[in-house]
Design a protein around this motif. Sequence first.
Motif, short mmCIF file in Angstrom:
data_model
loop_
_atom_site.label_atom_id
_atom_site.label_comp_id
_atom_site.label_asym_id
_atom_site.label_seq_id
_atom_site.Cartn_x
_atom_site.Cartn_y
_atom_site.Cartn_z
N THR A 219 -4.68 13.89 7.32
CA THR A 219 -5.78 13.58 8.23
C THR A 219 -6.35 12.18 7.97
O THR A 219 -7.10 11.66 8.76
CB THR A 219 -6.93 14.59 8.07
OG1 THR A 219 -7.24 14.65 6.69
CG2 THR A 219 -6.55 15.95 8.61
N ARG A 220 -6.04 11.58 6.81
CA ARG A 220 -6.53 10.23 6.51
C ARG A 220 -5.38 9.24 6.62
O ARG A 220 -4.23 9.57 6.34
CB ARG A 220 -7.08 10.13 5.07
CG ARG A 220 -8.04 11.20 4.66
CD ARG A 220 -9.35 11.16 5.39
NE ARG A 220 -10.08 9.91 5.23
CZ ARG A 220 -11.12 9.56 6.00
NH1 ARG A 220 -11.50 10.34 6.98
NH2 ARG A 220 -11.77 8.45 5.79
N ALA A 221 -5.73 8.01 6.98
CA ALA A 221 -4.71 6.95 6.97
C ALA A 221 -5.27 5.83 6.10
O ALA A 221 -6.41 5.40 6.30
CB ALA A 221 -4.48 6.45 8.38
N ARG A 222 -4.49 5.41 5.11
CA ARG A 222 -4.93 4.34 4.21
C ARG A 222 -4.27 3.05 4.71
O ARG A 222 -3.05 2.90 4.65
CB ARG A 222 -4.46 4.68 2.79
CG ARG A 222 -5.02 3.77 1.76
CD ARG A 222 -5.31 4.53 0.47
NE ARG A 222 -6.49 3.99 -0.13
CZ ARG A 222 -6.49 3.35 -1.29
NH1 ARG A 222 -5.37 3.20 -1.98
NH2 ARG A 222 -7.61 2.86 -1.76
N LEU A 223 -5.08 2.14 5.20
CA LEU A 223 -4.53 0.90 5.76
C LEU A 223 -4.87 -0.26 4.84
O LEU A 223 -5.77 -0.17 4.02
CB LEU A 223 -5.11 0.66 7.15
CG LEU A 223 -4.97 1.81 8.15
CD1 LEU A 223 -5.57 1.43 9.48
CD2 LEU A 223 -3.52 2.22 8.31
N TYR A 224 -4.15 -1.35 4.99
CA TYR A 224 -4.50 -2.52 4.17
C TYR A 224 -4.40 -3.80 4.98
O TYR A 224 -3.72 -3.87 5.99
CB TYR A 224 -3.61 -2.61 2.92
CG TYR A 224 -2.16 -2.96 3.19
CD1 TYR A 224 -1.18 -1.98 3.24
CD2 TYR A 224 -1.77 -4.29 3.38
CE1 TYR A 224 0.15 -2.29 3.48
CE2 TYR A 224 -0.44 -4.61 3.62
CZ TYR A 224 0.51 -3.62 3.67
OH TYR A 224 1.82 -3.94 3.91
N THR A 225 -5.13 -4.81 4.50
CA THR A 225 -4.88 -6.19 4.95
C THR A 225 -4.55 -6.99 3.70
O THR A 225 -4.62 -6.47 2.59
CB THR A 225 -6.09 -6.83 5.69
OG1 THR A 225 -7.03 -7.23 4.71
CG2 THR A 225 -6.74 -5.89 6.67
#
Length: 413
Positions: free
Chosen positions: A326-332
């Motif tokens: 249910t979570r999405a870990r995104l990065y820049t």
Amino acid sequence: MVSVYTDWPKSAADLLPLPDCDGPKLRPFDFRGQQNIQFLEHIGDGAHADVFRVNIGGQIYALKVFRFGIEDRWMAPEHKSDYDSPEAARAFYNYSEPFCAECRAYGRLQEAGHEDLSIQCFGYVLLDEKHEDSLMKQFPELRHAINGNYQTIDSVEIFSRKRFLGKDGRPPPIRCLVKEFGHECDALQAKDAKQILKDIIRLHQLGIIDIDIADRQIINGKIGDFSTAITVPHYLTTPALNPHLAPEWISAMEKELFVFSSNDYWVFDAMVDEVNQELSMEHDEEHDEESGETQNSIRKKRIEVFAFPPGKGNRPTRYDLRGTTTRARLYTLADPRRYNWRDPVKRGNSRARPEDGSQKPHQRLQAQPPRWYLDFSRKEAERLRQIAFAGFTNQLAWTFKEGHIFPTQRPQN
Ligand SMILES: Nc1ncnc2c1ncn2[C@@H]1O[C@H](COP(=O)(O)OP(=O)(O)OP(=O)(O)O)[C@@H](O)[C@H]1O
């Protein structure tokens, strides 16, 4: 009365570094005497400014002449009534209006000793009456644009230069930046793209985001336009500027900043995709009479430099949310908030001399900065994917209350 724009200077002593808010500032151009500009040619324009080739003291420069743009061209309050108050207008103007935004970004590059990340800027100019007069006489077709009545809304002509008058009742002076004169790049190549991506990451490390990235904006191989830039500290990036923010708004601002930062990389990747698509089209057109050699050379010209290589990172056009939790870990690739704007030179004991041996302070940047990871709900991640497809628009709007700028939810269309 509060002046929104910088007023007409009475003497050189009135030319203070700009803008008048927390954070980096840009010094005036040093004419070494009287203002003396010879306008030679109109060389370009964009949403915020006209650019001229000029001669100052025997040197050729590009002079970027900013218009008095109306608020929907920059990050201003959502409700126009907010902007009718000079206090509110001034609060937003200093951080976000294109001339101020560009002064702040260049001020940061100078204070940190990283002017090599862009074409050079030699300072700001407020045109005096004599130079305004010769500009208008030489380029009469630009008179309306420069004065601000270039747009008609609901049959009302907007004459934005007259909207906020100076102390003596006159419209404000025309604001310009003196920049290195350069040339747009002919065709983006892999080595340019690699350098531009490296420069975007370094700009983010310096707390500068929302950079106008497009191949037409690359002048002398460098990023050359900061008229939309958001530079830390800013009401979006720095909750410390407003002690009255509720925690849920601080969290909403963090997400908004993350998306703004990601957008610079999405735009970069989209630019590379476009260059590659153009190459493929050339390839298709030439296909009939094409030799194997031509195909090879087109293959070689393809750019394989991506901020978020296909299938990796938070490039929403590529990531696949099926089967995730249910979570999405995104990065820049860098967190702009890590720049220590309160103590820019001494940060991390990184005081060092610039490579050219000059005496200016230089803030050493980590070659591979830590990525900035942020958790999003699946729904939010899906929304990111959609806005990146449709073109980025900010999710938060802004309003001015009791001396501070507050975020609000932007009405959804
Ligand atoms: N230093 C320069 N040397 C030569 N040409 C320049 C220079 N700076 C800008 N130009 C030309 O002027 C055009 C407009 O400049 P710029 O992009 O800075 O204006 P803008 O109003 O901020 O544009 P935008 O709508 O992209 O935000 C550029 O696309 C380029 O063709």
